[in-house]
Write an enzyme that holds these catalytic residues in place. Structure first.
Site, PDB file in Angstrom:
ATOM      1  CE  LYS A  64      87.905  49.785  64.427  1.00 29.33           C
ATOM      2  NZ  LYS A  64      87.021  50.806  63.209  1.00 29.33           N
ATOM      3  CE  LYS A  88      88.019  56.051  72.428  1.00 32.98           C
ATOM      4  NZ  LYS A  88      86.930  56.778  72.133  1.00 32.98           N
ATOM      5  CE  LYS A 100      87.170  59.899  66.666  1.00 36.62           C
ATOM      6  NZ  LYS A 100      86.596  59.059  67.564  1.00 36.62           N
ATOM      7  CB  THR A 184      78.836  54.395  71.997  1.00 37.08           C
ATOM      8  OG1 THR A 184      79.289  53.564  70.951  1.00 37.08           O
ATOM      9  CG2 THR A 184      79.880  54.925  72.419  1.00 37.08           C
ATOM     10  CG  ASN A 215      74.957  56.297  68.292  1.00 37.31           C
ATOM     11  OD1 ASN A 215      75.416  55.179  69.527  1.00 37.31           O
ATOM     12  ND2 ASN A 215      74.300  54.733  67.235  1.00 37.31           N
ATOM     13  CB  SER A 352      84.409  48.836  65.812  1.00 41.40           C
ATOM     14  OG  SER A 352      83.112  49.781  65.177  1.00 41.40           O
TER      15      SER A 352
HETATM   16  N1  GLU Z   1      84.411  57.220  67.181  1.00 44.14           N
HETATM   17  C1  GLU Z   1      84.021  55.892  68.118  1.00 44.14           C
HETATM   18  C2  GLU Z   1      84.688  55.731  69.306  1.00 44.14           C
HETATM   19  O1  GLU Z   1      85.634  56.819  69.177  1.00 44.14           O
HETATM   20  C3  GLU Z   1      84.344  54.358  67.772  1.00 44.14           C
HETATM   21  C4  GLU Z   1      85.087  54.033  67.346  1.00 44.14           C
HETATM   22  C5  GLU Z   1      85.123  52.747  65.664  1.00 44.14           C
HETATM   23  O2  GLU Z   1      84.716  52.212  66.251  1.00 44.14           O
HETATM   24  O3  GLU Z   1      86.682  52.646  65.761  1.00 44.14           O
HETATM   25  O4  GLU Z   1      85.291  55.400  70.210  1.00 44.14           O
END
Ligand code: GLU
Length: 428
Positions: A64, A88, A100, A184, A215, A352
């Site tokens: 993810k 994370k 990513k 976030t 955001n 998410s």
């Molecule tokens: N881009 C966000 C992060 O760095 C969200 C990632 C997601 O929701 O999968 O955590």
């Protein structure tokens, strides 16, 4: 950058024993794909962009992580970001691994239609490796819900069926979750609140400076102010504003929408009729004399070069990797607490996860329910991280990594390690 990112693992070995196979597994990405994405431009010409997707580790579940559109995207950066996503998701206890993606592009130079073609092109390039139970992208720097909507649509067309759970952070009308847009910032606030509560602080006596007004930074500033924190300074990539009076975040946001950057918020509108502004650069904002410095822009903002100038007592990392390991040491020496990215910014991926669950079950929740569930996870995991830091007398970053790696190690070892497969244990 990836070498630096991995250095975060080292301090934890002082406190916990980690199976050597876990370290081996966590030192490399499982899969990294580079693809070219041809895009027909509005003037009829063809441009070929470079896209990346790194799936770092999927032991705990499908991978993810977001997709960023930025001129400085490269494999090293995407790999580091996918490593952080792995940690994370483990810190938050989500049934996901980390990934990513990114495209090397300045999206501000593209028309809307070119942006749509690029977004759809990205999914065509990576359609074989993403999937609702394989790898689930989401927004990141300079991508948003509209882009996620295009990508989900493209994936649906390729698959010849609707697969909303393949991507999160979609618009609510296209299967997105209520509360995902502000998640976030909201999650970071829940983590901060827990910290302030435990250290006996009072939000209304706390001053804040926020670097980054995208955001996450905007929503954090808005929600923090609603809870009584005093937001004194905000900045975006072009510069920032500072006031000795609490800023009006909603007004500033409106100005930014109209003028496209904060530096243009001069005294020709309602905000300045009410308040005295001073313009500050991004570097100056970092060294302001406030209680809490919030980093919500890009990586490597506090380095060896400026770490000694930080005056805030608490640093909240909403961006990924905004403090380098060397700077961490300086901040620790100076008694500055860093609430680390792998905990502080996990609210985005937590919601998410909620979106993915809602898409797969077909049952949708109201914003209140989403936020309650988010608060529960953020407070619980933040308290585990804060308790571990007290127990081991270590930084919050180290305790967050201890927490995440213990979960990852549990999963990796449960699948079998050397001891399990050795002849000795067969006999037993
Ligand atoms: N881009 C966000 C992060 O760095 C969200 C990632 C997601 O929701 O999968 O955590």
């Amino acid at each position: 950058m990836f070498e630096l990112a991995k250095q975060r693992l080292e301090p934890i070995f002082k406190y916990i024993e980690v199976d050597e196979e876990v370290i081996k597994r966590l030192s490399v990405s499982k899969r990294a794909i580079i693809a070219s994405i041809p895009v027909r431009m509005d003037d009829g010409s063809l441009k070929v962009f470079t896209g990346y997707r790194v799936q770092y580790d999927d032991t705990r579940g499908p991978t993810k992580g977001g997709i960023r559109f930025h001129p400085r995207v490269n494999l090293d950066e995407v790999t580091s970001l996918s490593f952080w996503m792995t940690v994370k998701c483990a810190v938050a206890g989500l049934p996901f691994g980390g990934a990513k993606g990114g495209v090397m592009v300045n999206p501000k130079e593209l028309s809307k239609m070119e942006l749509e073609r690029l977004s759809r092109g990205y999914i065509r390039a990576f359609a074989d490796v993403v999937g609702e139970s394989r790898d689930i992208p989401a927004p990141d720097v300079y991508t948003n819900s509209t882009i996620m909507g295009w990508m989900a649509d493209e994936y649906g067309m390729i698959s010849r069926r609707q697969v909303p759970a393949v991507i999160t952070g979609k618009p609510v009308h296209l299967g997105g979750s209520e509360g995902r847009e502000s998640a976030t910032g909201q999650g970071a606030l829940y983590a901060l609140n827990e910290y302030i509560r435990r250290t006996g602080g009072n939000p209304s006596e706390m001053t804040i400076a926020v670097q980054g007004f995208g955001n996450a930074g905007y929503n954090f500033a808005r929600l923090a102010q609603r809870e009584g924190y005093r937001v004194m300074a905000v900045s975006d990539s072009a510069g920032g504003i500072y006031s000795t009076v609490n800023l009006n975040i909603e007004d500033i946001y409106r100005f930014k929408q109209e003028q496209s950057q904060l530096a243009s918020v001069y005294c020709d509108g309602s905000v300045c009729n009410l308040l005295e502004f001073e313009n500050v650069s991004n570097e100056e904002l970092l060294t302001l004399d406030v209680d809490i410095l919030v980093l919500a822009a890009m990586e490597n903002q506090i380095t060896q070069l400026n770490a000694r100038e930080i005056k805030a007592k608490t640093v909240l990392e909403i961006a990924n990797g905004p403090v380098t390991p060397q700077a961490d040491e300086v901040l620790e020496e100076n008694g500055i607490m860093v609430i680390p990215d792998v905990l502080a910014n996990s609210g985005g991926v937590v919601v998410s996860y909620f979106e993915w669950v809602q898409n797969r079950s077909g049952l949708y929740w109201e914003e209140e329910e989403v936020n309650q569930k988010l608060q529960k996870i953020m407070s619980k995991e933040a308290n585990v991280v804060y308790d571990l830091a007290l127990k081991h007398e270590c930084s919050l970053r180290t305790s967050a990594y201890i927490h995440g790696v213990e979960r990852l190690a549990g999963a990796i070892v449960e699948r079998g390690n050397k001891r399990f497969f050795s002849k000795e244990s067969h006999k037993a």
